[in-house]
Write a protein that holds these residues in place. Structure first.
Motif, PDB file in Angstrom:
ATOM      1  N   VAL A   1       0.863  -1.174   0.000  1.00  0.00           N
ATOM      2  CA  VAL A   1       0.000   0.000   0.000  1.00  0.00           C
ATOM      3  C   VAL A   1       0.904   1.230   0.000  1.00  0.00           C
ATOM      4  CG1 VAL A   1      -1.807   1.266   1.193  1.00  0.00           C
ATOM      5  CG2 VAL A   1      -1.754  -1.247   1.296  1.00  0.00           C
ATOM      6  N   VAL A   2       0.783   2.035  -1.046  1.00  0.00           N
ATOM      7  CA  VAL A   2       1.674   3.183  -1.235  1.00  0.00           C
ATOM      8  C   VAL A   2       0.835   4.454  -1.318  1.00  0.00           C
ATOM      9  CG1 VAL A   2       3.378   4.263  -2.745  1.00  0.00           C
ATOM     10  CG2 VAL A   2       3.360   1.777  -2.470  1.00  0.00           C
ATOM     11  N   VAL A   3       1.197   5.455  -0.526  1.00  0.00           N
ATOM     12  CA  VAL A   3       0.542   6.764  -0.578  1.00  0.00           C
ATOM     13  C   VAL A   3       1.548   7.771  -1.108  1.00  0.00           C
ATOM     14  CG1 VAL A   3      -0.544   8.610   0.763  1.00  0.00           C
ATOM     15  CG2 VAL A   3      -1.000   6.214   1.342  1.00  0.00           C
ATOM     16  N   VAL A   4       1.141   8.503  -2.132  1.00  0.00           N
ATOM     17  CA  VAL A   4       2.005   9.519  -2.751  1.00  0.00           C
ATOM     18  C   VAL A   4       1.275  10.852  -2.706  1.00  0.00           C
ATOM     19  CG1 VAL A   4       3.234  10.243  -4.833  1.00  0.00           C
ATOM     20  CG2 VAL A   4       2.986   7.798  -4.324  1.00  0.00           C
ATOM     21  N   THR A   5       1.861  11.850  -2.054  1.00  0.00           N
ATOM     22  CA  THR A   5       1.249  13.176  -2.080  1.00  0.00           C
ATOM     23  C   THR A   5       1.746  13.940  -3.297  1.00  0.00           C
ATOM     24  OG1 THR A   5       2.939  14.367  -0.797  1.00  0.00           O
ATOM     25  CG2 THR A   5       1.256  13.153   0.445  1.00  0.00           C
TER      26      THR A   5
ATOM     27  N   LEU B   1       5.070   5.759   2.308  1.00  0.00           N
ATOM     28  CA  LEU B   1       4.541   7.114   2.211  1.00  0.00           C
ATOM     29  C   LEU B   1       5.581   7.963   1.503  1.00  0.00           C
ATOM     30  CD1 LEU B   1       2.625   9.488   2.879  1.00  0.00           C
ATOM     31  CD2 LEU B   1       3.778   9.655   5.108  1.00  0.00           C
ATOM     32  N   ALA B   2       5.229   8.486   0.338  1.00  0.00           N
ATOM     33  CA  ALA B   2       6.120   9.366  -0.423  1.00  0.00           C
ATOM     34  C   ALA B   2       5.560  10.783  -0.364  1.00  0.00           C
ATOM     35  CB  ALA B   2       6.248   8.902  -1.871  1.00  0.00           C
ATOM     36  N   ASN B   3       6.239  11.648   0.344  1.00  0.00           N
ATOM     37  CA  ASN B   3       5.799  13.041   0.475  1.00  0.00           C
ATOM     38  C   ASN B   3       6.431  13.875  -0.627  1.00  0.00           C
ATOM     39  OD1 ASN B   3       4.032  13.300   2.779  1.00  0.00           O
ATOM     40  ND2 ASN B   3       5.774  12.661   4.031  1.00  0.00           N
ATOM     41  N   VAL B   4       5.664  14.053  -1.698  1.00  0.00           N
ATOM     42  CA  VAL B   4       6.170  14.771  -2.872  1.00  0.00           C
ATOM     43  C   VAL B   4       5.531  16.156  -3.013  1.00  0.00           C
ATOM     44  CG1 VAL B   4       6.581  14.614  -5.347  1.00  0.00           C
ATOM     45  CG2 VAL B   4       6.436  12.522  -4.013  1.00  0.00           C
ATOM     46  N   ALA B   5       4.335  16.337  -2.497  1.00  0.00           N
ATOM     47  CA  ALA B   5       3.619  17.606  -2.669  1.00  0.00           C
ATOM     48  C   ALA B   5       4.480  18.777  -2.215  1.00  0.00           C
ATOM     49  CB  ALA B   5       2.314  17.581  -1.881  1.00  0.00           C
ATOM     50  N   GLY B   6       4.536  19.791  -3.038  1.00  0.00           N
ATOM     51  CA  GLY B   6       5.318  20.965  -2.694  1.00  0.00           C
ATOM     52  C   GLY B   6       5.032  22.098  -3.648  1.00  0.00           C
ATOM     53  N   ILE B   7       5.361  23.289  -3.212  1.00  0.00           N
ATOM     54  CA  ILE B   7       5.204  24.463  -4.073  1.00  0.00           C
ATOM     55  C   ILE B   7       6.524  25.235  -4.101  1.00  0.00           C
ATOM     56  CG2 ILE B   7       2.715  24.689  -3.788  1.00  0.00           C
ATOM     57  CD1 ILE B   7       3.258  26.880  -1.698  1.00  0.00           C
TER      58      ILE B   7
END
Length: 243
Positions: free
Chosen positions: A10-14, A77-83
């Protein structure tokens, strides 16, 4: 890939709606993982589920993470969300400062906190996407550098704290990446700053190019894999030897 029990991970990517996040979600789908992408907009890569979520909103993050877990488990959990943020110090408004730190630093904190029980069950892995600006000085990105530098140290701190739970926490620090957000920000570059910016481009390419998002995705996949089972607290530079 499969978890220890043979089930799909189970992989979560933001930030899965575009750019590095979309490339990362697609890479995990290709491996056979169950992928849930979190984003405020965009469309999910084929085979991934996209959940509308603002990573700065605790209630929305908690609901999305709870909904993504399977059998009490989240493996990656891959925290990719960014601005991005760009501009001289005197042009940074309080709203820009607050929003940049909220998305780029508070967001990963909220998702990691919400996912912690599920990561413990899976003895899972977290990969945060920081930046070259979080490792070495870069001009004209004060808010962004502060957020990404904070994310680097948050990664290292939690790698130590969560090691007894079998949870690995790493981060990647890309240089310039060819994404829609970067292209949009580039339109506002003052002409007198261009020479300084091109000096920071990836010298492993042609000195003026950005790397493709898939290159960053590949490193995220590696750090979340069994092949990296003894790696935690790492800060992996993907910057063409910028520093």
């Amino acid at each position: 890939m499969t978890a220890a029990d043979g089930a799909p991970r189970v992989v979560v990517v933001t930030g899965a709606g575009s750019g590095i996040g979309a490339a990362t979600a697609a890479a995990f789908v290709e491996l056979g993982d169950r992928v849930v992408g979190l984003d405020v907009a965009g469309t999910a890569p084929a085979g991934a589920e996209l959940v509308t979520c603002d990573v700065t909103d605790r209630a929305a993050v908690t609901a999305a993470i709870d909904g993504a877990a399977v059998d009490g488990r989240i493996d990656v959990l891959a925290n990719v969300a960014g601005i991005p943020q760009f501009g001289r110090l005197e042009t940074i408004t309080e709203d820009v400062w607050d929003r940049t730190l909220a998305v780029d630093l508070k967001g990963p904190f909220l998702t990691m906190q919400a996912a912690l029980p599920y990561l413990r069950t899976a003895r899972g892995s977290v990969v945060n996407v920081a930046s070259v600006a979080g490792r070495i000085p870069n001009p004209y990105v004060a808010a962004y550098a502060a957020a990404k530098g904070g994310l680097v140290h948050l990664t290292r701190s939690l790698a130590m704290e969560l090691a007894p739970d079998g949870i690995r926490v790493n981060c990647v620090c890309p240089g310039g990446v060819d994404t829609p957000l970067v292209a949009e920000v580039a339109k506002s570059y003052p002409s007198d700053l261009h020479p300084r910016l091109t000096d920071r481009m990836n010298p492993l390419l042609d000195g003026t190019s950005f790397m493709p998002p898939a290159e960053v995705a590949a490193s995220i996949v590696y750090l979340s894999s069994a092949a990296a089972g003894y790696i935690s607290g790492a800060v992996l530079a993907l910057d063409g030897m910028q520093g």
